[in-house]
Design a protein around this motif. Structure first.
Motif, PDB file in Angstrom:
ATOM      1  N   TYR A  40       0.838  -1.184   0.000  1.00 54.77           N
ATOM      2  CA  TYR A  40       0.000   0.000   0.000  1.00 54.77           C
ATOM      3  C   TYR A  40       0.879   1.243   0.000  1.00 54.77           C
ATOM      4  O   TYR A  40       1.979   1.240   0.553  1.00 54.77           O
ATOM      5  N   PRO A  41       0.380   2.335  -0.595  1.00 59.24           N
ATOM      6  CA  PRO A  41       1.174   3.563  -0.640  1.00 59.24           C
ATOM      7  C   PRO A  41       1.392   4.147   0.745  1.00 59.24           C
ATOM      8  O   PRO A  41       0.508   4.108   1.592  1.00 59.24           O
ATOM      9  N   VAL A  42       2.583   4.684   0.945  1.00 61.73           N
ATOM     10  CA  VAL A  42       2.896   5.431   2.155  1.00 61.73           C
ATOM     11  C   VAL A  42       2.557   6.879   1.826  1.00 61.73           C
ATOM     12  O   VAL A  42       3.223   7.506   1.013  1.00 61.73           O
ATOM     13  N   GLY A  43       1.504   7.400   2.424  1.00 57.79           N
ATOM     14  CA  GLY A  43       1.024   8.714   2.032  1.00 57.79           C
ATOM     15  C   GLY A  43       0.390   8.590   0.655  1.00 57.79           C
ATOM     16  O   GLY A  43      -0.030   7.521   0.243  1.00 57.79           O
ATOM     17  N   ARG A  44       0.349   9.718  -0.049  1.00 62.45           N
ATOM     18  CA  ARG A  44      -0.262   9.664  -1.364  1.00 62.45           C
ATOM     19  C   ARG A  44       0.280  10.786  -2.225  1.00 62.45           C
ATOM     20  O   ARG A  44       0.857  11.737  -1.725  1.00 62.45           O
ATOM     21  N   LEU A  45       0.089  10.616  -3.501  1.00 65.64           N
ATOM     22  CA  LEU A  45       0.299  11.687  -4.469  1.00 65.64           C
ATOM     23  C   LEU A  45      -1.015  11.803  -5.211  1.00 65.64           C
ATOM     24  O   LEU A  45      -1.546  10.799  -5.678  1.00 65.64           O
ATOM     25  N   ASP A  46      -1.542  13.001  -5.318  1.00 64.51           N
ATOM     26  CA  ASP A  46      -2.803  13.187  -6.021  1.00 64.51           C
ATOM     27  C   ASP A  46      -2.669  12.748  -7.473  1.00 64.51           C
ATOM     28  O   ASP A  46      -1.571  12.683  -8.016  1.00 64.51           O
ATOM     29  N   TRP A  47      -3.793  12.502  -8.117  1.00 61.25           N
ATOM     30  CA  TRP A  47      -3.792  12.006  -9.505  1.00 61.25           C
ATOM     31  C   TRP A  47      -3.043  12.959 -10.424  1.00 61.25           C
ATOM     32  O   TRP A  47      -2.426  12.530 -11.393  1.00 61.25           O
ATOM     33  N   ASP A  48      -3.077  14.268 -10.124  1.00 66.37           N
ATOM     34  CA  ASP A  48      -2.439  15.247 -10.997  1.00 66.37           C
ATOM     35  C   ASP A  48      -1.014  15.599 -10.554  1.00 66.37           C
ATOM     36  O   ASP A  48      -0.428  16.555 -11.042  1.00 66.37           O
ATOM     37  N   SER A  49      -0.458  14.812  -9.645  1.00 64.09           N
ATOM     38  CA  SER A  49       0.932  14.972  -9.222  1.00 64.09           C
ATOM     39  C   SER A  49       1.729  13.774  -9.711  1.00 64.09           C
ATOM     40  O   SER A  49       1.176  12.719  -9.993  1.00 64.09           O
ATOM     41  N   GLU A  50       3.038  13.950  -9.766  1.00 66.13           N
ATOM     42  CA  GLU A  50       3.925  12.910 -10.299  1.00 66.13           C
ATOM     43  C   GLU A  50       5.042  12.638  -9.303  1.00 66.13           C
ATOM     44  O   GLU A  50       5.242  13.382  -8.369  1.00 66.13           O
ATOM     45  N   GLY A  59       3.219  -1.939   8.054  1.00 65.88           N
ATOM     46  CA  GLY A  59       2.311  -0.936   8.613  1.00 65.88           C
ATOM     47  C   GLY A  59       2.981   0.016   9.588  1.00 65.88           C
ATOM     48  O   GLY A  59       2.648   1.199   9.652  1.00 65.88           O
ATOM     49  N   GLN A  60       3.948  -0.489  10.353  1.00 69.46           N
ATOM     50  CA  GLN A  60       4.647   0.356  11.321  1.00 69.46           C
ATOM     51  C   GLN A  60       5.453   1.443  10.595  1.00 69.46           C
ATOM     52  O   GLN A  60       5.414   2.611  10.968  1.00 69.46           O
TER      53      GLN A  60
END
Length: 192
Positions: A40-50, A59-60
């Motif tokens: 699973y992603p650690v944090g995220r990047l929005d769809w319009d970010s690269e 998980g820790q």
């Protein structure tokens, strides 16, 4: 460090959701690029970010890197509309009000020359007679659309956003849409 944990770095293209399930047919997801179960992603990047996206089943580590309390640095290259003046850059460095929140101080510098980046598909919209500039911004928190809100708050809207590092992890030549497992040295640096 156990052998059952998996750590992946992915160079996320524009238009890809930072999730494996598809909610709307107009965006591709991580499933279109990464065929590894239970990461699973650690944090995220929005769809319009690269840029750099870290995925793991630890998980820790995921909690520690995502929680602003631990202050892990994330560095972004940000193309903005117009050329920010020293006052705007100083405000970004000190922290700005976005919605009902004041951002933490950030490290911000104006690139004197455009950094070498891959072409975006589709390209950003260029407006004649309105120059653009690139900033390097290093944050220790990751609120929803924070970089975009910060640059807009000081009058320089974000046109393109690329995450180039998380802590000591960097893309280091990883091509757009490619992923790889982290090396033991990279894993060790994340766990420190």
């Amino acid at each position: 460090m156990t052998n059952d944990h998996r750590y992946i770095i992915f160079h996320k293209p524009y238009g890809v959701l930072s999730q494996f399930t598809q909610e709307t047919p107009k965006h591709s997801t991580l499933k279109d690029y990464i065929d590894v179960p239970n990461v699973y992603p650690v944090g995220r990047l929005d769809w319009d970010s690269e840029g750099l996206l870290l995925l793991t089943n630890n998980g820790q580590l995921q909690h520690r890197l995502s929680n602003p309390r631990f202050g892990h640095q994330r560095t972004y290259w940000v193309q903005v509309e117009r050329i920010p003046d020293p006052e705007a850059i100083n405000k970004l460095c000190q922290g700005v009000e976005i919605q009902d929140y004041r951002t933490r101080p950030a490290q911000v510098k104006l690139f004197l020359e455009e950094p070498t980046v891959t072409q975006r598909n589709p390209p950003i919209r260029f407006r004649q007679n309105i120059p653009t500039a690139w900033l390097e911004m290093t944050l220790t928190e990751g609120k929803n659309r924070q970089v975009r809100r910060m640059t807009a708050a000081v009058g320089f809207p974000t046109l393109r956003l690329i995450r180039v590092s998380i802590a000591d992890l960097q893309l280091n030549g990883l091509k757009l849409g490619e992923w790889r497992d982290l090396s033991p040295i990279e894993i060790k640096s994340l766990n420190n």
